[in-house]
Design an enzyme around this catalytic site. Structure first.
Site, PDB file in Angstrom:
ATOM      1  N   GLY A  46       0.833  -1.195   0.000  1.00 27.12           N
ATOM      2  CA  GLY A  46       0.000   0.000   0.000  1.00 27.12           C
ATOM      3  C   GLY A  46       0.869   1.247   0.000  1.00 27.12           C
ATOM      4  N   GLN A  51       3.281   9.923   0.771  1.00 35.75           N
ATOM      5  CA  GLN A  51       4.562   9.227   0.941  1.00 35.75           C
ATOM      6  C   GLN A  51       5.541   9.529  -0.195  1.00 35.75           C
ATOM      7  OE1 GLN A  51       2.429   5.316   1.957  1.00 35.75           O
ATOM      8  NE2 GLN A  51       4.350   5.141   3.091  1.00 35.75           N
ATOM      9  N   CYS A  94       5.668  -0.229   7.163  1.00 34.72           N
ATOM     10  CA  CYS A  94       5.350   0.945   6.345  1.00 34.72           C
ATOM     11  C   CYS A  94       6.572   1.299   5.512  1.00 34.72           C
ATOM     12  CB  CYS A  94       4.990   2.111   7.260  1.00 34.72           C
ATOM     13  SG  CYS A  94       4.601   3.634   6.386  1.00 34.72           S
ATOM     14  N   LEU A  95       6.358   1.632   4.236  1.00 34.31           N
ATOM     15  CA  LEU A  95       7.482   1.986   3.367  1.00 34.31           C
ATOM     16  C   LEU A  95       8.187   3.261   3.852  1.00 34.31           C
ATOM     17  CD1 LEU A  95       5.953   1.153  -0.130  1.00 34.31           C
ATOM     18  CD2 LEU A  95       7.632  -0.174   1.172  1.00 34.31           C
ATOM     19  N   HIS A 136      -4.564   1.814   7.744  1.00 36.88           N
ATOM     20  CA  HIS A 136      -3.175   2.288   7.812  1.00 36.88           C
ATOM     21  C   HIS A 136      -2.945   3.412   6.786  1.00 36.88           C
ATOM     22  CE1 HIS A 136       1.371   1.500   7.934  1.00 36.88           C
ATOM     23  NE2 HIS A 136       1.205   2.260   6.868  1.00 36.88           N
ATOM     24  N   GLU A 137      -3.389   3.164   5.544  1.00 41.34           N
ATOM     25  CA  GLU A 137      -3.159   4.148   4.479  1.00 41.34           C
ATOM     26  C   GLU A 137      -3.980   5.414   4.694  1.00 41.34           C
ATOM     27  OE1 GLU A 137      -0.704   3.756   2.598  1.00 41.34           O
ATOM     28  OE2 GLU A 137      -0.375   1.657   3.055  1.00 41.34           O
ATOM     29  N   HIS A 140      -2.364   7.882   6.856  1.00 39.01           N
ATOM     30  CA  HIS A 140      -1.365   8.721   6.179  1.00 39.01           C
ATOM     31  C   HIS A 140      -1.998  10.015   5.667  1.00 39.01           C
ATOM     32  CE1 HIS A 140       2.328   6.420   6.097  1.00 39.01           C
ATOM     33  NE2 HIS A 140       1.728   5.339   5.654  1.00 39.01           N
TER      34      HIS A 140
END
Ligand code: ZN
Length: 172
Positions: A46, A51, A94-95, A136-137, A140
Site C-alpha cells: 500500500g 509518501q 510501512c514503506l 493504515h493508508e 497517512h
C-alpha cells in the site's frame, strides 16, 4: 510511468494533512500509475500519495500474493462510513518506516466509500488484511503514521533505526 522517491520518517511532509481531489482526471490516473509502480518497486502492499510528497487523498494498494496476478486497487477521497467495535492486532510495516514492524490494533471490518481509477463511486466493507491496510493508508492522509500509536520510547527507537539505515544507504 516513473518510480518516485518514498519519504521516510522523520520527514515533516509525512505529517501533512492531504486534501481531497476535485475530480479523477488523466493527471490523477498518471499519478496513480506512478504510485503503483513505486509501490511495486519498493516492494510494498500500500502507498499513500503523501509518501511521495503529494498531499492529495489518493491511495494505491495490491494485496495479491506474489505468485498471483496483480490486483491493483486505487482509492481517491476514501472515507470510513462505519466500523465494527471488534479490533484485531496485526504486525504492520510501512514503506516510510522501513524494517520496522509493530503490532497495531485496528477495527476488524470497516465500511468504506471512495472513487476508483475511473472516478466511479465504490462503497464496500473491507475485512482482514484489506481492512488493516486501508486504515493504515487512510491514517497517512491525516498525517498519522502507525508508529504514532506506539509508546514514545518505541517510536523514538523506530525513527532512530530509520535515520541510521538511511545514512548507511546514502553512504554507499
Ligand atoms: Zn504506511
Amino acid at each position: 510511468m516513473a518510480i518516485k522517491e518514498i519519504l521516510t520518517v522523520p520527514n515533516p511532509v509525512l505529517k501533512k494533512v492531504s486534501k481531497p481531489v476535485d475530480a479523477v482526471t488523466d493527471e490523477t490516473r498518471a499519478l496513480m500509475d506512478d504510485m503503483l509502480e513505486t509501490m511495486y518497486d519498493a516492494p510494498g502492499i500500500g502507498l499513500a500519495a503523501i509518501q511521495i510528497g503529494i498531499p492529495l487523498q489518493i491511495i494505491v494498494m495490491d494485496l495479491s500474493r506474489e505468485e498471483g496476478e496483480p490486483e491493483p486497487k486505487y482509492f481517491v477521497n476514501p472515507e470510513i462510513l462505519e466500523d465494527v467495535e471488534e479490533t484485531k492486532p496485526y504486525d504492520e510495516g510501512c514503506l516510510s518506516v522501513p524494517e520496522v514492524f509493530e503490532s497495531i490494533d485496528r477495527a476488524e471490518r470497516v465500511k468504506i466509500t471512495y472513487l476508483n481509477y475511473h472516478g466511479e463511486r465504490v462503497t464496500e466493507w473491507a475485512e482482514g488484511l484489506y481492512a488493516v491496510c486501508i486504515q493504515h493508508e487512510m491514517d497517512h492522509l491525516k498525517g498519522v503514521i502507525f508508529i504514532d500509536y506506539l509508546s514514545r520510547l518505541k517510536r523514538e527507537r523506530a525513527v532512530k533505526k530509520v535515520i541510521k539505515a538511511e545514512k548507511l544507504k546514502a553512504a554507499v
